[in-house]
Scaffold this motif. Structure first.
Motif, short mmCIF file in Angstrom:
data_model
loop_
_atom_site.label_atom_id
_atom_site.label_comp_id
_atom_site.label_asym_id
_atom_site.label_seq_id
_atom_site.Cartn_x
_atom_site.Cartn_y
_atom_site.Cartn_z
N ALA A 104 6.46 10.30 5.10
CA ALA A 104 5.40 9.74 4.44
C ALA A 104 4.33 10.82 4.34
O ALA A 104 4.12 11.61 4.79
N ALA A 105 3.57 10.44 3.38
CA ALA A 105 2.31 11.35 2.81
C ALA A 105 1.10 10.79 2.34
O ALA A 105 1.06 9.51 2.16
N GLY A 106 0.02 11.51 2.60
CA GLY A 106 -1.13 11.03 2.10
C GLY A 106 -2.40 11.70 2.18
O GLY A 106 -2.19 12.99 2.96
N SER A 107 -3.56 11.37 2.27
CA SER A 107 -4.71 12.62 2.12
C SER A 107 -5.39 12.50 3.36
O SER A 107 -6.06 13.34 3.72
N ASP A 108 -5.18 11.25 4.37
CA ASP A 108 -5.99 11.16 5.47
C ASP A 108 -4.72 11.42 6.51
O ASP A 108 -3.87 10.23 6.72
N PRO A 109 -4.62 12.53 7.33
CA PRO A 109 -3.51 12.46 8.46
C PRO A 109 -3.41 11.62 9.43
O PRO A 109 -2.22 11.08 9.83
N TYR A 110 -4.66 11.06 9.70
CA TYR A 110 -4.77 10.04 10.59
C TYR A 110 -4.02 8.66 10.39
O TYR A 110 -3.21 7.92 10.90
N ASP A 111 -4.59 8.35 9.11
CA ASP A 111 -3.83 6.99 8.44
C ASP A 111 -2.34 7.25 8.28
O ASP A 111 -1.50 6.26 8.36
N VAL A 112 -2.14 8.40 7.87
CA VAL A 112 -0.44 8.39 7.59
C VAL A 112 0.46 8.34 8.82
O VAL A 112 1.34 7.71 8.72
N ILE A 113 -0.18 8.87 9.99
CA ILE A 113 0.49 8.93 11.11
C ILE A 113 0.45 7.63 11.56
O ILE A 113 1.77 7.08 11.97
N THR A 114 -0.63 6.91 11.67
CA THR A 114 -0.59 5.45 11.96
C THR A 114 0.25 4.77 11.29
O THR A 114 1.13 3.74 11.92
N ASN A 115 0.33 4.57 10.08
CA ASN A 115 1.10 3.72 9.25
C ASN A 115 2.51 4.35 9.17
O ASN A 115 3.51 3.40 8.96
N SER A 116 2.88 5.59 9.26
CA SER A 116 4.16 5.84 9.63
C SER A 116 4.84 5.15 10.76
O SER A 116 5.88 4.68 10.70
N VAL A 117 4.14 5.23 11.86
CA VAL A 117 4.51 4.80 13.00
C VAL A 117 5.03 3.04 13.04
O VAL A 117 5.75 2.65 13.43
N ASN A 162 0.77 -1.08 0.04
CA ASN A 162 -0.09 -0.06 -0.03
C ASN A 162 0.90 1.30 -0.06
O ASN A 162 1.68 1.39 0.92
N ALA A 163 0.79 2.02 -1.05
CA ALA A 163 1.61 3.28 -1.14
C ALA A 163 1.43 4.16 0.02
O ALA A 163 2.56 4.68 0.75
N LEU A 164 0.30 4.29 0.77
CA LEU A 164 0.15 4.99 1.73
C LEU A 164 0.87 4.59 3.04
O LEU A 164 1.06 5.29 3.90
N MET A 165 1.23 3.28 3.06
CA MET A 165 2.09 2.79 4.17
C MET A 165 3.68 2.76 3.82
O MET A 165 4.40 1.99 4.51
N ASP A 166 3.97 3.19 2.72
CA ASP A 166 5.14 3.37 2.24
C ASP A 166 5.91 4.79 2.49
O ASP A 166 4.96 5.70 2.71
N ALA A 219 2.13 15.56 4.83
CA ALA A 219 3.16 14.86 4.95
C ALA A 219 3.85 14.81 6.57
O ALA A 219 3.83 16.05 6.99
N VAL A 220 4.10 13.64 7.02
CA VAL A 220 4.60 13.29 8.26
C VAL A 220 5.99 13.10 8.33
O VAL A 220 6.69 12.44 7.55
N PHE A 221 6.74 14.10 9.39
CA PHE A 221 7.92 13.70 9.63
C PHE A 221 8.28 13.17 10.98
O PHE A 221 7.86 13.75 11.84
N LEU A 222 8.97 11.95 11.06
CA LEU A 222 9.46 11.31 12.41
C LEU A 222 10.82 11.29 12.63
O LEU A 222 11.51 10.34 11.82
N PRO A 223 11.60 12.15 13.46
CA PRO A 223 12.82 11.77 13.57
C PRO A 223 13.18 10.63 14.50
O PRO A 223 12.26 10.46 15.19
N ILE A 224 14.08 9.80 14.06
CA ILE A 224 14.13 8.53 14.92
C ILE A 224 15.75 8.26 15.38
O ILE A 224 16.49 9.18 15.41
#
Length: 246
Positions: A170-183, A40-44, A125-130
């Motif tokens: 990562a990026a997508g149209s639903d911020p909640y999905d992008v955040i969840t899938n990024s984590v 799923n591109a949203l999870m990439d 667009a979600v940015f997560l420093p790790i």
């Protein structure tokens, strides 16, 4: 170069779905594709890194300019406390930012068959420093509106780093999905923690307790504690635990 979730770095621009998020990106900034394995591109997404010969237990690397795009971030404003902040340019990003979501609008990008073109043109667009090796990354801004990566080991003797996987984006149209899938993608990459969906709720959450912070903040006294406990008793309630926080 284009990687997962429509993320591209070329001509000094970091773009998502064709819309520029960061411009004037420095030449030593690199991106590496990442995938959750779902297809799923949203999870990439991609990992942002830097090429550098510099050594040191604390290094700061400018990435690119963030301008005229609304964002919300979470940063550590005390050693033990975090809060949110909002802005529209790189200089508004506080030190010790550990989460950043940017609203990216592009009127030219409309999903086919959409009935709500205004909403469909917005991407997040979600940015997560790790963590990478012995170093931790956080985000911050500078007066030139540049997004910066601050890299620290916390030990002067630990001064060598690889620098290829410092921030996940990562990026997508639903911020909640992008955040969840990024984590979830970072979970798979680091393999040092589990997403909350995999965790069992502790039994203590079913117990009724009282924390003095909400009632007294730092002004905790014996008299105040007695009054609070008397009030609980008058209401016919039973406390399983009391947290006295000074």
């Amino acid at each position: 170069m284009t990687v997962g979730a429509g993320i591209s770095l070329s001509d000094g621009k970091l773009t998502v779905y064709g819309k520029c998020v960061l411009r004037d990106v420095h030449d030593n900034v690199v991106i590496t594709a990442a995938s959750s394995g779902s297809g799923n591109a949203l999870m990439d997404g991609a990992f942002i890194g830097v090429r550098s010969d510099q050594m040191g237990s604390r290094r700061v690397f400018p990435v690119g300019k963030l301008e005229e795009l609304r964002f919300m971030c979470v940063f550590r404003h005390k050693f033990w406390w975090m809060t949110q902040w909002m802005g529209a340019s790189g200089k508004d990003i506080p030190f010790e930012t550990q989460f950043l979501v940017v609203e990216v609008c592009d009127d030219t990008h409309i999903d086919e068959g959409s009935t709500d073109e205004a909403n469909q043109s917005i991407r997040y667009a979600v940015f997560l420093p790790i963590l990478e090796g012995d170093f931790r990354a956080v985000l911050q801004g500078n007066e030139q509106n540049e997004l910066e990566i601050c890299l620290e080991s916390g030990d002067p003797a630990v001064d060598k780093f690889e620098g290829s996987h410092l921030v996940f984006v990562a990026a997508g149209s639903d911020p909640y999905d992008v955040i969840t899938n990024s984590v979830k993608t970072v979970e798979k990459h680091l393999q040092t923690f589990s997403h909350r969906e995999k965790k069992k709720m502790p039994d203590i959450l079913n117990w009724f307790g009282w924390c003095t912070w909400d009632a007294f903040y730092t002004n905790v006294t014996a008299e105040g504690l007695k009054q609070g406990l008397d009030r609980v008793h008058e209401e016919g309630l039973y406390l399983w635990n009391i947290v006295i926080e000074l």
